[in-house]
Scaffold this motif. Structure first.
Motif, PDB file in Angstrom:
ATOM      1  N   VAL A  39       0.803  -6.923   5.210  1.00  0.00           N
ATOM      2  CA  VAL A  39       0.682  -5.585   4.640  1.00  0.00           C
ATOM      3  C   VAL A  39       2.050  -4.915   4.681  1.00  0.00           C
ATOM      4  CG1 VAL A  39      -0.383  -3.299   4.875  1.00  0.00           C
ATOM      5  CG2 VAL A  39      -1.732  -5.364   5.318  1.00  0.00           C
ATOM      6  N   LEU A  40       2.437  -4.331   3.547  1.00  0.00           N
ATOM      7  CA  LEU A  40       3.670  -3.569   3.454  1.00  0.00           C
ATOM      8  C   LEU A  40       3.313  -2.136   3.095  1.00  0.00           C
ATOM      9  CD1 LEU A  40       6.760  -3.396   3.462  1.00  0.00           C
ATOM     10  CD2 LEU A  40       6.709  -4.044   1.034  1.00  0.00           C
ATOM     11  N   ALA A  41       3.505  -1.208   4.042  1.00  0.00           N
ATOM     12  CA  ALA A  41       3.254   0.213   3.809  1.00  0.00           C
ATOM     13  C   ALA A  41       4.515   0.824   3.199  1.00  0.00           C
ATOM     14  CB  ALA A  41       2.898   0.915   5.113  1.00  0.00           C
ATOM     15  N   VAL A  42       4.350   1.525   2.075  1.00  0.00           N
ATOM     16  CA  VAL A  42       5.485   2.070   1.334  1.00  0.00           C
ATOM     17  C   VAL A  42       5.344   3.580   1.222  1.00  0.00           C
ATOM     18  CG1 VAL A  42       6.729   2.036  -0.870  1.00  0.00           C
ATOM     19  CG2 VAL A  42       5.644  -0.061  -0.018  1.00  0.00           C
ATOM     20  N   LEU A  43       6.357   4.301   1.688  1.00  0.00           N
ATOM     21  CA  LEU A  43       6.429   5.743   1.488  1.00  0.00           C
ATOM     22  C   LEU A  43       7.659   6.001   0.636  1.00  0.00           C
ATOM     23  CD1 LEU A  43       5.667   8.658   3.736  1.00  0.00           C
ATOM     24  CD2 LEU A  43       7.925   8.603   2.703  1.00  0.00           C
TER      25      LEU A  43
ATOM     26  N   SER B 212       6.818  -1.857   7.088  1.00  0.00           N
ATOM     27  CA  SER B 212       6.911  -0.612   6.344  1.00  0.00           C
ATOM     28  C   SER B 212       8.292  -0.462   5.736  1.00  0.00           C
ATOM     29  CB  SER B 212       6.592   0.581   7.244  1.00  0.00           C
ATOM     30  OG  SER B 212       7.535   0.677   8.289  1.00  0.00           O
ATOM     31  N   THR B 213       8.355   0.347   4.677  1.00  0.00           N
ATOM     32  CA  THR B 213       9.622   0.611   4.008  1.00  0.00           C
ATOM     33  C   THR B 213       9.575   1.997   3.385  1.00  0.00           C
ATOM     34  OG1 THR B 213      11.231  -0.243   2.411  1.00  0.00           O
ATOM     35  CG2 THR B 213       8.909  -0.476   1.828  1.00  0.00           C
ATOM     36  N   THR B 214      10.746   2.598   3.222  1.00  0.00           N
ATOM     37  CA  THR B 214      10.852   3.944   2.653  1.00  0.00           C
ATOM     38  C   THR B 214      11.889   3.946   1.527  1.00  0.00           C
ATOM     39  OG1 THR B 214      12.427   4.518   4.391  1.00  0.00           O
ATOM     40  CG2 THR B 214      10.135   5.170   4.743  1.00  0.00           C
TER      41      THR B 214
ATOM     42  N   VAL C 293       0.839  -1.197   0.000  1.00  0.00           N
ATOM     43  CA  VAL C 293       0.000   0.000   0.000  1.00  0.00           C
ATOM     44  C   VAL C 293       0.873   1.246   0.000  1.00  0.00           C
ATOM     45  CG1 VAL C 293      -0.313  -0.103   2.506  1.00  0.00           C
ATOM     46  CG2 VAL C 293      -1.932   1.176   1.146  1.00  0.00           C
ATOM     47  N   GLY C 294       0.581   2.152  -0.929  1.00  0.00           N
ATOM     48  CA  GLY C 294       1.321   3.416  -1.016  1.00  0.00           C
ATOM     49  C   GLY C 294       0.795   4.407   0.008  1.00  0.00           C
TER      50      GLY C 294
END
Length: 159
Positions: free
Chosen positions: A39-43, A83-85, A13-14
């Protein structure tokens, strides 16, 4: 009519802090709780500096921003949220991250009658280039979509 999203092992998810990206995150977490998906939150973020120390500082700021967005969202316990950035433009970063056959890419998309910069749309890029299914989640009712000028700074919008 509901759609079954249980066949996906990972929901990417962006996130950018906008109401539509938070709606996308909420959807991803709800779907993950119903099935086996993580779920992988990506910023995604971009930089104009090339000095390693400055780049590391910007990377840390992006991580802190994502952590703050996730903490503020506070959707409840999410044991399967990571999460990842990554560095780079949002569209290509999201498409590159959601590269598995059993991924679902979830993105927020502003709902607006007029599109100011349609050629720069992250959602359009993802829908056109992703190799996995993409779900575009609109902004919640009552939230004006954020618009950006050519410098990438958020503009306020009055409806």
């Amino acid at each position: 009519m509901s759609t079954d999203f249980r066949g996906f092992r990972r929901i990417v998810v962006g996130i950018d802090g906008s109401p539509s990206s938070l709606a996308a995150l909420r959807f991803a977490l709800e779907e993950a709780s119903r099935g086996e998906a993580d779920v992988l939150a990506v910023l995604a973020w971009q930089s104009t500096v090339h000095v390693p120390e400055a780049l590391a500082a910007e990377r840390e700021k992006a991580k802190e921003r994502l952590d703050a967005i996730l903490a503020e969202a506070a959707f409840g316990p999410a044991a399967r949220l990571d999460s990842t950035t990554p560095l780079g433009p949002a569209g290509p970063v999201l498409v590159r991250t959601a590269d598995r056959e059993d991924d679902l890419l979830v993105i927020g998309t502003p709902t607006s009658r007029r599109r100011v910069f349609p050629r720069r749309s992250v959602s359009r890029f993802c829908l056109s280039h992703a190799t996995c299914p993409v779900l575009a989640v609109p902004s919640p009712r009552g939230h004006a979509p954020r618009q950006r000028d050519t410098t990438g700074k958020a503009l306020s919008r009055s409806l």
